[in-house]
Each structure stands twice: as structure tokens, then as C-alpha cells.
Design an enzyme around this catalytic site. Structure first.
Site, PDB file in Angstrom:
ATOM      1  N   TYR A 137       0.793  -1.503  -0.258  1.00 15.04           N
ATOM      2  CA  TYR A 137       0.054   0.065   0.269  1.00 15.04           C
ATOM      3  C   TYR A 137       0.790   1.416   0.088  1.00 15.04           C
ATOM      4  O   TYR A 137       0.339   2.513   0.263  1.00 15.04           O
ATOM      5  CB  TYR A 137      -0.775   0.011   1.355  1.00 15.04           C
ATOM      6  CG  TYR A 137      -2.115  -0.997   1.068  1.00 15.04           C
ATOM      7  CD1 TYR A 137      -1.872  -2.032   0.524  1.00 15.04           C
ATOM      8  CD2 TYR A 137      -3.199  -0.811   1.720  1.00 15.04           C
ATOM      9  CE1 TYR A 137      -2.967  -3.209   0.376  1.00 15.04           C
ATOM     10  CE2 TYR A 137      -4.280  -1.610   1.617  1.00 15.04           C
ATOM     11  CZ  TYR A 137      -4.119  -2.693   0.838  1.00 15.04           C
ATOM     12  OH  TYR A 137      -5.175  -3.655   0.941  1.00 15.04           O
ATOM     13  N   LYS A 187       2.919 -15.321   4.296  1.00 14.24           N
ATOM     14  CA  LYS A 187       3.151 -16.050   3.197  1.00 14.24           C
ATOM     15  C   LYS A 187       4.634 -16.660   2.764  1.00 14.24           C
ATOM     16  O   LYS A 187       5.253 -16.151   1.773  1.00 14.24           O
ATOM     17  CB  LYS A 187       2.377 -15.763   1.866  1.00 14.24           C
ATOM     18  CG  LYS A 187       2.191 -16.917   0.664  1.00 14.24           C
ATOM     19  CD  LYS A 187       1.299 -18.093   1.084  1.00 14.24           C
ATOM     20  CE  LYS A 187       1.227 -18.838  -0.046  1.00 14.24           C
ATOM     21  NZ  LYS A 187       0.482 -20.304   0.597  1.00 14.24           N
ATOM     22  N   ASP A 220      -3.184 -18.085   3.462  1.00 13.29           N
ATOM     23  CA  ASP A 220      -4.326 -19.005   2.974  1.00 13.29           C
ATOM     24  C   ASP A 220      -4.929 -19.945   4.057  1.00 13.29           C
ATOM     25  O   ASP A 220      -6.181 -20.103   3.951  1.00 13.29           O
ATOM     26  CB  ASP A 220      -3.726 -19.596   1.754  1.00 13.29           C
ATOM     27  CG  ASP A 220      -2.328 -20.444   1.729  1.00 13.29           C
ATOM     28  OD1 ASP A 220      -1.726 -20.173   2.780  1.00 13.29           O
ATOM     29  OD2 ASP A 220      -2.196 -21.162   0.911  1.00 13.29           O
ATOM     30  N   ASP A 244      -5.881  -6.582   5.391  1.00 10.58           N
ATOM     31  CA  ASP A 244      -6.867  -5.929   4.914  1.00 10.58           C
ATOM     32  C   ASP A 244      -8.115  -7.158   4.606  1.00 10.58           C
ATOM     33  O   ASP A 244      -9.148  -7.006   4.870  1.00 10.58           O
ATOM     34  CB  ASP A 244      -6.465  -5.207   3.655  1.00 10.58           C
ATOM     35  CG  ASP A 244      -7.442  -4.203   3.124  1.00 10.58           C
ATOM     36  OD1 ASP A 244      -8.857  -4.095   3.716  1.00 10.58           O
ATOM     37  OD2 ASP A 244      -7.527  -3.632   2.033  1.00 10.58           O
ATOM     38  N   ASP A 248     -11.663  -8.513   7.025  1.00  9.08           N
ATOM     39  CA  ASP A 248     -13.298  -8.349   6.399  1.00  9.08           C
ATOM     40  C   ASP A 248     -13.675  -9.928   6.650  1.00  9.08           C
ATOM     41  O   ASP A 248     -14.819  -9.986   6.915  1.00  9.08           O
ATOM     42  CB  ASP A 248     -12.817  -8.023   4.707  1.00  9.08           C
ATOM     43  CG  ASP A 248     -12.783  -6.589   4.771  1.00  9.08           C
ATOM     44  OD1 ASP A 248     -12.757  -5.943   5.525  1.00  9.08           O
ATOM     45  OD2 ASP A 248     -13.064  -6.228   3.475  1.00  9.08           O
TER      46      ASP A 248
END
Length: 375
Positions: A137, A187, A220, A244, A248
Site C-alpha cells: 500500500y 506467506k 491462505d 486488509d 473483512d
């Protein structure tokens, strides 16, 4: 002496003004009940202001910097090209004000429905801490041969040891006051360079906090474990992009975006922190009274906890939980009340002193300001 706080109000776009109005009604009630005062200044940031003036964050940063905290509604409008407001205001503020840690509680409250079959509140009470100023970002990237079949886009992800360490240390301190477990989510098998740096920082900082157990989960795999076994997690720390996404998912688990809250924390008191619901501007329902104001009101509670008003924060959270548990639906025309009516119900409970704080005996929102000092 009466305690006083200076608050910057950014209602923003879409449903933002509606839910912020509810939060301010609850703030009025909390001031009356708990004996503190606020000085509030509202700023016309968002799509309408941008379309009229072309101004984004830079034009108001000096005024906002003087506030003790910022209460934010939402930003985004179909009339403005995606990315202009998000990057030019929200991300710019996070970086300029060094709001390094995005803190999102994932808590299933009593009486609130969840799409996860068999999930109970006792099993879902964790906090996700997202690095908030770096990663993918930072806005660094370029496109060559744009508009042709040979177009190539490059987007950079920036990870610094200093940026990682400050948010990891905060996460350890948060875990120290909770169930004493910290999970790194990344990851590392694919993003080897960034993942290794994150792992090294967690391992080094862990030596300062021997009481805290550490764990690692691929992002994941987190998307699998989080909805099925949220009790596995206490404090999860992760990078900007992964945070992010998984927050959610966490919001859905706890009942939906309308009941989720967040804090964007400046960790060294050099600029104000910002508090916001995570639901976005939802322009399709703006003005209909269908928005659930709970996320914004819980953001107010989180802000008051940060400012040291723990009793008021806990009462607001408890009052919100009580009202949420009585709703036939958590959003839309079937809520059984309008946005404004829900705000008034919560404010009335806070003002009367009838908030059942046993609903939230270990409130993160109330105790955020009481974190152990950095070592």
C-alpha cells in the site's frame, strides 16, 4: 478538573454522516454520564469537498494534527475515480500521521447471528493487528505501454525492519494483557524475502516477552482456520495487504461489516489516531436509514478507551451489544429500526446508566489505553 478531549470529526461520504451522527449522539450521552467533555471540529473531507475544491488530505493535515483523536465515517463515491480518495486521503493520513497499527477486534457478541454454524461467543474473541503504512500500500508502481497489448504493470511492496518491529512489539504488548499468544500471518513459502524479515523480527521481539507463546500460519491457511476455529487465535499480527483481507473475513464471522470496528493507532503520540467502522460508504443505501450504526458507535468506544475513558467505553460497548442482540436483522430494511433510531436507543441506555457491562467484562475497547509499557 473536568477531563477534556479534542476530537476531529470526519463524517465523509455515503452512510458516513448518518452513522457518525449516531456516534455523536452516544458521545453526548457518555459525556453527561461519565463526567468528561469534548471539543469537536467537523471537517468537510470526502467526495463532495473534493469535487468542489480538489482538496484531499494535505489541505487539512495541520488542523487534524492538533486533535487528540479522529472519528471517521467513510469515504468513497461513484462520482470519483476509485483510488483518488482512498489513496489521497485515507492512506495519506495513515502514512503522514504514522498510524502504524490497524487494530481490528474480531468478537462475536451474545445474541448476534453469525453465518458460521455452531460458533459461540466464547470461541470467537481475537484481535488482528495489521501493519498500516507499508507493504503493497505504499503506492509505488508504474505502467509502461499503457493502453496497448504490451502493457506491463509493476507494483512494489515495501517492508522495513523498523516498520515491522513497531507493530510487532505493540502486538506482543497487547497479547501480554490478554491470553498471551501471538500468531504471525504471512506467506513465507512464496514471499520469501518479506516473510523472512517478518519472521526474524517476531523471533527477536519474542525474546523481550517470554510469557507470550508464538505461532505462525500462512495467510491462505488463515482463511480456512479463522472461520472454523477462531478460538485458536488471540492476537494475530500481519502485513498490510493480508491484514486488509483477513479482517473483512473476521468481520463476516462476527456478524457483518456493520458491527465491526477498527483503530488506526499512532504508537508514539506524535499525531492523532483515527477510529472508524470498516463498512465503507455504501452509497446504494445512503439516506435510507438502513445502515447499522453499531460499527461507528463501537469505534467511538474504542476511541474513548484510547483516550483513557474506559468506563464510558465499556458502557457504550455493552449498550451496543444489548441493542444488537434485539434486532431481527443486522442491516437493511428488516432491522426493525432506522439508523437514527438505533443510535438513540444506544444513547438512552448509556445516559441512563443501565448498560449491562457483564456483557463485555473483558472489553478490549475499554482497556486499550492500559497496554503494558514498551520494554
Amino acid at each position: 478538573m473536568t477531563r477534556s478531549h479534542t476530537i476531529a470529526i470526519l463524517p465523509g461520504d455515503g452512510i458516513g454522516p448518518e452513522v457518525v451522527s449516531c456516534a455523536l449522539e452516544v458521545l453526548d450521552a457518555a459525556e453527561t454520564r461519565y463526567g468528561f467533555t469534548t471539543t469537536r471540529t467537523e471537517y468537510a473531507a470526502g467526495a463532495n469537498h473534493y469535487l468542489e475544491t480538489g482538496e484531499l488530505f494535505t489541505e487539512v493535515q495541520d488542523q487534524l494534527r492538533d486533535a487528540d483523536a479522529i472519528l471517521f465515517g467513510s469515504m468513497g463515491d461513484p462520482r470519483v475515480t476509485p483510488g483518488i480518495l482512498e489513496r489521497g486521503f485515507i492512506l495519506e493520513m495513515r502514512q503522514r500521521f504514522q498510524q502504524a497499527a490497524n487494530v481490528r477486534p474480531v468478537r462475536l457478541y451474545p445474541g448476534v447471528p453469525t453465518p458460521i454454524a455452531g460458533l459461540t461467543p466464547e470461541r470467537c474473541e481475537l484481535v488482528i493487528v495489521r501493519e498500516n503504512t507499508e507493504g503493497a500500500y505504499v503506492g509505488q508502481g508504474s505502467t509502461v505501454h499503457a493502453g496497448t497489448p504490451n502493457a506491463v504493470a509493476m507494483q512494489e511492496s515495501l517492508n522495513t525492519r523498523a516498520g515491522i518491529e513497531r507493530v510487532v512489539d505493540f502486538s506482543f504488548r497487547l497479547a501480554l494483557g490478554r491470553r498471551k499468544k501471538l500468531t504471525l500471518c504471512h506467506k513465507t513459502n512464496i514471499l520469501v524475502a518479506a516473510g523472512q524479515l517478518w519472521q526474524e523480527v517476531v523471533a527477536d521481539v519474542a525474546q523481550r516477552y517470554p510469557e507470550v507463546e508464538t505461532d505462525y500460519v500462512h495467510v491462505d491457511a488463515m482463511c480456512f482456520h479463522l472461520p472454523l476455529t477462531p478460538e485458536r487465535f488471540d492476537v494475530v499480527v500481519t502485513d498490510n495487504l493480508f491484514g486488509d483481507i483477513i479482517t473483512d473475513l473476521g468481520a463476516v464471522i462476527q456478524g457483518g461489516l456493520g458491527v465491526a470496528t477498527s483503530a488506526n493507532l499512532n504508537l508514539d503520540a506524535t499525531a492523532p489516531s483515527m477510529f472508524e467502522a470498516i463498512h465503507g460508504s455504501a452509497p446504494d443505501i445512503a439516506g435510507k436509514g438502513w445502515a447499522n450504526p453499531s460499527g461507528a458507535i463501537l469505534s467511538l468506544a474504542l476511541m474513548l478507551g484510547h483516550l483513557g475513558e474506559g468506563d464510558a467505553a465499556q458502557a457504550i460497548e455493552a449498550a451496543t451489544v444489548e441493542v444488537l442482540g434485539s434486532l431481527p436483522a443486522l442491516a437493511g430494511a428488516d432491522m426493525g429500526a432506522t439508523t437514527a433510531e438505533l443510535g438513540t436507543r444506544i444513547a438512552d441506555i448509556v445516559r441512563s446508566g443501565r448498560a449491562n457491562t457483564e456483557l463485555v467484562p473483558d472489553s478490549l475497547l475499554a482497556t486499550l489505553a492500559a497496554l503494558p509499557a514498551s520494554r
